[in-house]
Scaffold this active site. Structure first.
Site, PDB file in Angstrom:
ATOM      1  N   ASP A  12     -80.466 -38.522 -15.322  1.00 59.64           N
ATOM      2  CA  ASP A  12     -79.698 -37.253 -14.509  1.00 59.64           C
ATOM      3  C   ASP A  12     -79.141 -36.710 -15.826  1.00 59.64           C
ATOM      4  OD1 ASP A  12     -78.122 -38.225 -11.592  1.00 59.64           O
ATOM      5  OD2 ASP A  12     -78.274 -35.909 -12.585  1.00 59.64           O
TER       6      ASP A  12
HETATM    7  C1  GLC Z   1     -76.845 -34.029 -10.810  1.00 54.82           C
HETATM    8  C2  GLC Z   1     -77.272 -35.003  -9.831  1.00 54.82           C
HETATM    9  C3  GLC Z   1     -79.136 -34.619  -9.718  1.00 54.82           C
HETATM   10  C4  GLC Z   1     -79.674 -33.204  -9.884  1.00 54.82           C
HETATM   11  C5  GLC Z   1     -78.837 -32.786 -11.486  1.00 54.82           C
HETATM   12  C6  GLC Z   1     -79.505 -31.820 -11.617  1.00 54.82           C
HETATM   13  O1  GLC Z   1     -76.031 -34.649 -11.263  1.00 54.82           O
HETATM   14  O2  GLC Z   1     -76.604 -35.979  -9.911  1.00 54.82           O
HETATM   15  O3  GLC Z   1     -79.661 -35.395  -8.397  1.00 54.82           O
HETATM   16  O4  GLC Z   1     -80.551 -33.010  -9.621  1.00 54.82           O
HETATM   17  O5  GLC Z   1     -77.770 -32.933 -12.073  1.00 54.82           O
HETATM   18  O6  GLC Z   1     -78.505 -30.621 -11.321  1.00 54.82           O
END
Ligand code: GLC
Length: 743
Positions: free
Chosen positions: A225
């Site tokens: 993430d």
């Molecule tokens: C965020 C979320 C994830 C998302 C990513 C990109 O922090 O936790 O679910 O896909 O960043 O936006």
């Protein structure tokens, strides 16, 4: 592949380990194009600019109902179609991988991101998420299942250490991912921010190395993430391929070069990580196609999804469906400023957002309306206007719920209440007009101390851009509600099983409730709830009869069938739910667990025999420790067919002997072993080569109870001390035979 890797310098390889905001690095190398990721389990969040401070400045796209809403459809085919629709829209925006589905379980209804997840139950989550992935990837858009794993809160999500036992970890929190990963085969898996038992997920040897890559054989790309790559070299060694968003160029290359020179990372490990991204780049390139789609058709599908998902929770004295001739009024700002999606990375810019008041007034221009509140505030004037409006109508359509700011990615709720202003509005409106139909907009459960003030209650959740037209169809009976709750609505927060352990302390959160989360707790502890898991009303009635259960040992599954009849006057859909009570109901496990469901349509008076199967794999429990394996327990199983966990309509028992139970270890006493059918014969045969040990076994069937106990207390651990002929290898072979599932 080898040729591409051979062409790359260390710097170039390093640059492929990082995804910059939304796309990976483009390299001046043939066939090695960048690929593009974009969010959104409920719509394509494609920024207008390459990187925009305003994460909501995105291209218009169909805003589908939130995952917590569409999970309430319990409709595998629908979710497969939803995946296809999203896959097409992603393609049209040149998106190669959609960052969804999110399948983390709803441990506490306080979870700020629960709107973006499916259920408190791993089975319904895994069934629907598998279909979502298949549908998406049929259209050539990769899925990225997330957040692997045990990411069940927003509080301190970047660092919190989840302390959880191996059995609930495996049987609940990982099981939600297992079938979507092994059968859905998503192009990517996104690891979670948090730690699990001390390891950050992005670099976890246990979760990524041993389970995801090892046991599940996952071949795709593992991505962190955002900003969740802590020890990149450890991550690479355990199966990580991509950090999102990472650092680029010199900095990353410098780090990788240092790792290599210090011998902390080998070039083979680096190549293995990069190779997955090259494969993904190739896969994305081959799947790229220019598509356009009929926006109206996708908008209509968003409506159909909402129609199948909203849940009728209360309908006293048949207040619903409305008659065209009914005099109604509309109260509540959400009727003109709808709450229809969640906040954070899944937030999209809806292509065509409907408002209920506008749609209703197209059919009934004179419908009276009063805002009643603004967001979460009200005034005496707004309340007075609402009372006056309610007094002039036969029935009141009252729109209440959680303003967007109340629940979002990034923070959890601290209570389960709807705004006091909304509660006050209901109180005052119900005093001047008792026929109040509450329509609720919320991404997760709320407390309802006001429930007696509502004659009818429809849970609309976050119904997406076409929610208003879906609601209109349901309220006027042109469609029959068929949603069922995929999560429990507790009476109050302190009833929730993790109430004392959420959100934990600054370092760790302890899943002390173990297996007993959601209905697994309320049902087992016989705790009263506001609305139970699986619950939902219809405008018609269904009757169950003739439940039959048989075992198909060849195919290692249970065959289940039950007769379901529509005994009402309207066509409708029923979600037939199958709950299983395993042996040892006092063993500390949940008494009953959902193991199958089917959604069926029936005309008035029509009946069907619904055929379902439960694989023995789905009945197995996880045995931690050195055996570390899944075990089908022998014993009596009770199979229930029901309309919810709290309304079980039929029960049948079946004896399973094709498993093992209890599992035999080197410390199991002979006396306990020979009580399990079939073990005496194996022991007699195998110990024939070890006369000293055989003597103790024979004692177990002596006439003298003292001698029986002497023999019965011996285990293989003890026998090998008194019988030199019994070696560890012999014991290992014995255990394998004693624990082998019957052929
Ligand atoms: C965020 C979320 C994830 C998302 C990513 C990109 O922090 O936790 O679910 O896909 O960043 O936006």
């Amino acid at each position: 592949m080898a040729s591409i890797l051979d062409q790359l310098t260390i710097e170039e390889k390093a640059s492929l380990l990082s995804q910059i905001v939304w796309e990976t690095t483009e390299l001046p190398c043939e066939d090695l194009e960048k690929f593009l990721l974009a969010d959104g389990p409920a719509g394509i969040r494609r920024l207008k600019e390459y990187f925009d401070e305003d994460i909501y400045n995105t291209l218009p796209t169909t805003c589908y109902p939130s995952p917590s809403t569409y999970a309430s459809s319990w409709n595998r085919e629908l979710i497969h179609e939803l995946g296809r629709h999203l896959g097409i829209e992603a393609k049209s925006m040149d998106v190669d991988v959609l960052l969804g589905p999110g399948v983390n379980l709803k441990r506490s209804p306080l979870g700020g991101r629960n709107f973006e997840y499916y259920s408190e139950d791993p089975y319904v989550t895994s069934e629907l998420a598998t279909e979502y992935i298949k549908g998406l990837q049929e259209e050539g858009t990769g899925a990225c299942i997330k957040h692997f794993a045990v990411n069940n809160q927003e509080t301190r999500r970047m660092t919190i250490d989840v302390r959880i036992g191996e059995e609930p970890l495996r049987e609940l929190y990982l099981r939600a991912f297992q079938k979507p990963v092994t059968e859905g085969k998503p192009w990517m898996v996104m690891t979670a921010y948090n730690r699990v038992n001390g390891e950050y997920c992005g670099e976890s040897r246990k979760l990524v190395g041993e389970i995801l890559r090892g046991e599940w054989g996952y071949e795709g790309t593992v991505v962190t993430d955002c900003f969740a790559a802590h020890d990149l070299k450890k991550g690479i060694q355990n199966g990580l391929n991509l950090q999102m968003p990472g650092e680029t160029g010199e900095r990353l290359a410098q780090r990788i070069r240092e790792y290599l020179e210090a011998g902390e990372l080998t070039e083979e490990e680096l190549d293995r990580a990069v190779r997955k991204n090259i494969l993904l780049s190739e896969r994305a390139r081959q799947a790229r196609k220019k598509v356009s789609y009929d926006r109206e058709a996708h908008h209509a599908f968003a409506r159909r999804t909402a129609l199948e998902s909203m849940v009728l929770l209360k309908n006293r004295s048949g207040l619903l469906p409305l008659q065209e001739s009914d005099s109604v009024c509309v109260i509540g700002e959400m009727a003109e400023k709808p709450r229809f999606q969640g906040g954070g990375s899944s937030h999209v810019n809806p292509w065509k957002l409907e408002t209920f008041l506008d749609l209703l007034r197209r059919q009934k221009p004179e419908v009276p309306y009063a805002a009643g509140y603004q967001e979460d505030q009200t005034t005496e004037e707004l309340l007075l206007e609402a009372r006056q409006t309610a007094a002039k109508a036969d029935k009141v359509l009252l729109f209440l719920g959680l303003p967007e700011i109340y629940e979002s990615e990034g923070y959890d709720r601290t209570d389960l209440r709807i705004p006091e202003a909304h509660e006050e509005l209901l109180e005052q409106v119900s005093q001047v007009n008792p026929r109040v139909i509450v329509i609720l907009f919320n991404g997760a459960p709320v407390e309802m101390p006001w429930i007696d003030r509502a004659d009818a209650l429809l849970e609309a959740y976050l119904p997406g851009e076409a929610g208003a037209s879906a609601l209109l169809e349901l309220l006027y009976g042109r469609e029959n509600p068929s949603g069922r709750l995929a999560e429990t609505f507790p009476i109050k927060l302190s009833d929730t099983p993790c109430y004392l352990n959420f959100p934990g302390d600054p370092n760790a959160v302890r899943y002390s409730e173990g297996f007993l989360t959601g209905y697994r707790y309320y049902d087992t502890a016989r705790k009263e709830v506001r609305f139970p898991f699986g619950f939902g009303l219809s405008y018609t009635e269904f009757a169950y009869s003739g439940l039959e259960v048989s075992q198909n040992p060849q195919k290692r599954l249970l065959e289940i069938s039950v007769q379901v009849k529509n005994t009402g006057t309207l066509a409708g859909k029923e979600v037939v739910q199958i709950y299983v009570e395993g042996p040892d109901p006092k063993g500390g496990r949940p008494v009953r667990e959902l193991k199958q469901f089917a959604k069926i349509s029936l005309e008035p008076g029509e009946e069907k025999r619904v055929q379902m199967r439960i694989s023995e794999e789905d009945l197995k429990i996880y045995r931690p420790g050195n055996s570390g394996r899944w075990v089908l327990r022998n014993g009596c199983y009770r199979i229930y067919a029901g309309k919810s966990i709290a309304e079980l309509c039929a029960c049948a028992e079946i004896e399973i002997t094709s498993g093992i139970w209890p599992e035999i270890t080197e410390n199991t006493c002979l006396g306990d072993m020979i009580r399990i059918p079939g073990k005496w014969e194996i022991l007699q045969e195998e110990l024939a080569a070890h006369p000293r040990s055989l003597e103790f076994l024979t004692l177990c069937r002596n006439d003298n109870p003292l001698k029986i106990s002497m023999g019965g207390l011996m285990s293989f651990q003890n026998l090998k001390r008194t019988d030199p002929s019994l070696k560890d290898d012999d014991i290992a072979k014995l255990l394998e035979k004693l624990n082998a599932e019957p052929a």
